[in-house]
Scaffold this active site. Sequence first.
Site, PDB file in Angstrom:
ATOM      1  N   SER A 121     -18.697 -12.675 -31.324  1.00 45.52           N
ATOM      2  CA  SER A 121     -17.692 -12.935 -32.351  1.00 45.52           C
ATOM      3  C   SER A 121     -17.379 -14.417 -32.486  1.00 45.52           C
ATOM      4  CB  SER A 121     -16.393 -12.190 -32.016  1.00 45.52           C
ATOM      5  OG  SER A 121     -15.886 -12.629 -30.768  1.00 45.52           O
ATOM      6  N   HIS A 142     -22.695  -9.072 -36.042  1.00 47.68           N
ATOM      7  CA  HIS A 142     -21.318  -9.006 -35.564  1.00 47.68           C
ATOM      8  C   HIS A 142     -20.567  -7.850 -36.225  1.00 47.68           C
ATOM      9  CE1 HIS A 142     -17.055 -10.878 -35.389  1.00 47.68           C
ATOM     10  NE2 HIS A 142     -17.253 -10.069 -34.375  1.00 47.68           N
ATOM     11  N   GLU A 154     -21.345  -8.740 -40.001  1.00 45.07           N
ATOM     12  CA  GLU A 154     -21.831 -10.072 -40.352  1.00 45.07           C
ATOM     13  C   GLU A 154     -23.258 -10.239 -39.832  1.00 45.07           C
ATOM     14  OE1 GLU A 154     -17.897 -12.879 -40.465  1.00 45.07           O
ATOM     15  OE2 GLU A 154     -18.563 -12.234 -38.479  1.00 45.07           O
ATOM     16  N   ASN A 192     -13.663 -14.421 -39.105  1.00 50.76           N
ATOM     17  CA  ASN A 192     -12.750 -15.143 -38.203  1.00 50.76           C
ATOM     18  C   ASN A 192     -12.475 -16.556 -38.690  1.00 50.76           C
ATOM     19  OD1 ASN A 192     -12.212 -13.092 -36.373  1.00 50.76           O
ATOM     20  ND2 ASN A 192     -14.044 -13.514 -35.174  1.00 50.76           N
TER      21      ASN A 192
END
Length: 506
Positions: A121, A142, A154, A192
């Site tokens: 991550s 991800h 992802e 993120n």
Amino acid sequence: MNKEIQKIGVIGAGIMGTGIAQIAIQSQHEVYLFDVQPGAAKQAQAKLQDTFNKLVAKQKITEQQMGEALNNLHIAEEIEALQHCDLIIEAIVEKLEIKQSLMKQLEAIVDESTILASNTSSLSITAIAAECKHPERVAGYHFFNPVPLMKVVEVIQGLRTRPEICNQLVALAQKMGHCPVRTKDTPGFIINHAGRAYGTEALKILSENVTSFSEIDQILKASLGFKMGPFELLDLTGLDVSHPVMESVYNQYYQEPRYRPNVLTQQLLTGKKLGRKTSEGFYRYMDQQKLDPVLSPKYSPIRHQVKRVWLSTEFQSDFTQLSQYLSERLILINHESKPSKNDLILIANYGEDATHAAQRLDVNPEQIVCIDMLGNFDRCRTLMPTLITQRKYIEAALDIFTQAECKAYVIQESLGFVAQRVLAMIVNLACDIAQQNIASVDDINAAVKLGLGYPHGPIEWGDAAGREKILLILERMTAISHDPRYRPSPWLQRRTKLNLSLNTPA
């Protein structure tokens, strides 16, 4: 031509590895699950059996589908059992050296055509692949927790990753019922990275004593439609997780001001007030239930002897909405060029505080109340007086805009209110991700909606809210505060000035 991925190895039988295994076996792929901890993979198998039993009981799947899925799961006692897999996904501890060592170990076992993927991550895919003989077959994959419910993944292309590898991972994600989004190998990837703006700007607002953390949460949920306020979210995630991520992204981008962390979360972390897991963070909790703080309102909605309202807006739509609202409530509007000495001066402004609005319009700051018109006016009204606005005008404005189904909030002076600041930062950061060509506009919008649960994709949200308003907020906040965190992205500036949708690709 690349062969179709059929056999998948999953290393790490924790929550993430088990979730990845579940969606893979449900989509008729053979999965070989391995964990270095003896018995961990068997425990994961038992948990999956329990999960499928519950799905059958709820009639989400049939007995036959459960049986077929579980037959696709193989427990690997040794890592060598993964040697014939087409793809191996690691979901182990987030430590670069350990992941690098695992990739080198796998290269000695598998065929050269096997794809090696990391569910990291936060770590660089390029760095994970750096020690490999064939870094071109290493990619990021991800997923988000819980994997079966979070329908986004992802697909991360490292510096040396072959594009065909990413194509295969995209196709696999679609077969597993997930939405794949492509991203370059950058800190935070898409989700993120884009998610930094929400919490960091809310913390900045709180640190300026604009209003309480609970009112910031309430305003952002009611006005912009977020499912959780930023402080509720920080408490849920845990500050032992959230604060290090804030610092990591900030430092990986060489102290870029947009990602600047806040001392408030560091203080809570030091004091071990981590959120739900310690029963206290920003909020207090009892039996995992949030206890809302009891706040004594500073003002009450009182109908004072305010005869008229002098209205100033910067956009025609705001003038139309406010004048109609006031007229429906039989409140007189002064249409003269300047207010009289007894008028409530109501200003719908963007990106500035009430003091700067008074200077711009050359009106008496003792009569001013500003109102935020960016969010959902029918669900939330945020009012901002100057430091010297007379109490009777504040309470009159509160009376005008408080309704049974719609709460009005009075905040301290702030550049850009609450909703304006947070939304402008979310849109601007997403535009900057697009400007850097980290991901496509469509993938940025899809990733954030699915991964963070925002009501809109961040770039399309800029169009919906009004790109001219977003740009004005950022330009004014930059000019007044001199803080480079608010500087508008070139992507936003050019499309707004050319009257193009922010979704317009480069």
